[in-house]
Scaffold this active site. Structure first.
Site: not given
Ligand code: CAA
Length: 379
Positions: A363, A131, A365-366, A339-340, A157, A128, A336
């Protein structure tokens, strides 16, 4: 450079299309209306060896490549995106981390039944309060003798109510930030694993989504996946591949919106002629054809990078970003054009319109895709 699919990939597409015409299309509307998990279709998909298509045969997979998986997902989504996401969350989000980080014993015990479709997989990362900020996890895991004890709650999930195994992420050492997160293999029968509230979604209603609660959930010590503290990296790497899957899903939705629009515009007569002869419709169709093709190239390129062993994190993010925004635009245009009638429940474009939106959200967001792409470009 060759823009043609190999004969093998063309045959896979043909096989999936025939399968969908026979098994998926006839139930897609009903599955959506009743929020019904299409169990019978998933069993048939397993018989085709598509539940673990890109994993090696030694673990029950089909030993094919990522490109084959992309084609399967694209065609499934063209018919029913609920069915598509059951397969993609199962394969990309549960199968991949087991394959990449599991011990031989873990692979035999969990990956093999997943690939054979004898067991469904889920990926429990989101909470919660965690995300987009996936590192803000408050779920904890504490070692107690020979068992890990997990406490916390997960939300949104995919597949949770039908999953035999969940890949769960939890904090093992909060003081270490992202390096304090670990990944765990939690079988559905683990004491303290509770499937919480079912979530009533706008679209992809045949794929079941719920909360997962962990209340003193006990799993054996050996169910740690990868090394302790490696969980965040495992989650990020898993999502990189998962995003190729969601791009494929969005591509399939966008293609279906285009197919429906072409068909309807040729049939629908206004002002004494089919609306396909009218320039406003032609311009919409032209934009749709171009954007679907661009989505396809980006998605196939990301899959190609994966198959070549090249970096694919940015490529997957670009494909997901572009294909999902395309799917949302195309399904809007398709409604679009209809239409209806396109606004009435039960029409395919109305379902596609609702199904498209989630591809811009789950997985990553944009906005997260743009962070990943910019991070890669500015490195
Ligand atoms: N591959 C390997 N390592 C990675 C990586 C990647 N793609 N991305 C980041 N890392 C590593 C970094 O290298 C870093 O490591 P070091 O500390 O050793 O340098 C560490 O992870 C932390 O990285 P960041 O500082 O970039 O991490 P952050 O906290 O700033 O997060 C973010 C970055 C891109 C926003 C990430 O949190 C993210 O992707 N968020 C979105 C999560 C997501 O996609 N959630 C969806 C859930 S699943 C789902 O949708 C459900 C379903 O069932 C379909």
């Amino acid at each position: 450079m060759d823009f043609n699919l190999s004969e093998e990939h063309q045959l896979i597409r043909q096989g999936v299309q025939e399968f969908c015409d026979k098994n998926v299309c006839p139930i897609a509307e009903e599955v959506d209306r009743n929020q019904r998990y299409p169990e019978e279709v998933i069993k048939k998909i397993a018989e085709q060896e598509w539940m673990g298509i890109y994993f090696p045969t030694e673990y029950g997979g089909a030993g094919a490549d990522m490109m084959s998986y992309v084609i399967v997902l694209e065609e499934l989504a063209r018919a029913c995106s609920s069915t598509c996401v059951v397969v993609s969350a199962h394969s990309s989000l549960a199968g991949y981390p087991l394959y990449k980080f599991g011990t031989e014993e873990q692979k035999q015990k969990y990956l093999t039944p997943l690939c054979k479709g004898e067991m469904i997989g889920a990926f429990a990362l989101t909470e919660p309060g965690a995300g987009t900020d996936a590192a803000a996890s408050t779920t904890t895991a504490v070692l107690d003798g020979n068992e890990w004890v997990l406490n916390g709650s997960k939300i949104f999930i995919t597949n949770a109510p039908v999953a035999g195994v969940h890949i769960v992420f939890a904090m093992t050492d909060k003081s270490k930030g992202t390096k304090g997160i670990s990944a765990f293999i939690v079988p559905c029968e683990a004491p303290g694993l509770i499937i919480g509230k079912h979530l009533d979604k706008m679209g992809i209603r045949g794929s079941l989504t719920s909360e997962v609660l962990l209340k003193n959930c006990r799993i054996p010590k050996e169910n740690l996946l990868g090394a302790e503290g490696q969980g965040f990296k495992i989650a990020m790497m898993t999502l990189d591949g998962g995003r190729i899957g969601i791009a494929s899903q969005a591509l399939g939705i966008a293609q279906a919106a285009l197919d429906e629009s072409i068909k309807y515009s040729k049939e629908r007569v206004q002002f004494g002629k089919p609306i396909s002869t009218l320039q406003p419709i032609q311009w919409m169709i032209a934009n749709m054809v171009s954007e679907v093709q661009a989505s396809r190239f980006l998605t196939y390129h990301a899959a190609w990078c994966y198959d070549q062993g090249l970096p694919y994190s940015s490529q997957a993010a670009m494909a997901k970003l572009f294909a999902s925004e395309t799917a949302v635009r195309q399904t809007d245009r398709a409604v679009q054009i209809h239409g209806g009638i396109g606004y009435i429940k039960g029409t395919k474009v109305e379902r596609l319109f609702r199904d498209a939106k989630i591809t811009e959200i789950y997985e990553g967001t944009s906005e997260v895709m743009r962070m990943v792409i910019a991070g890669g470009a500015l490195r």
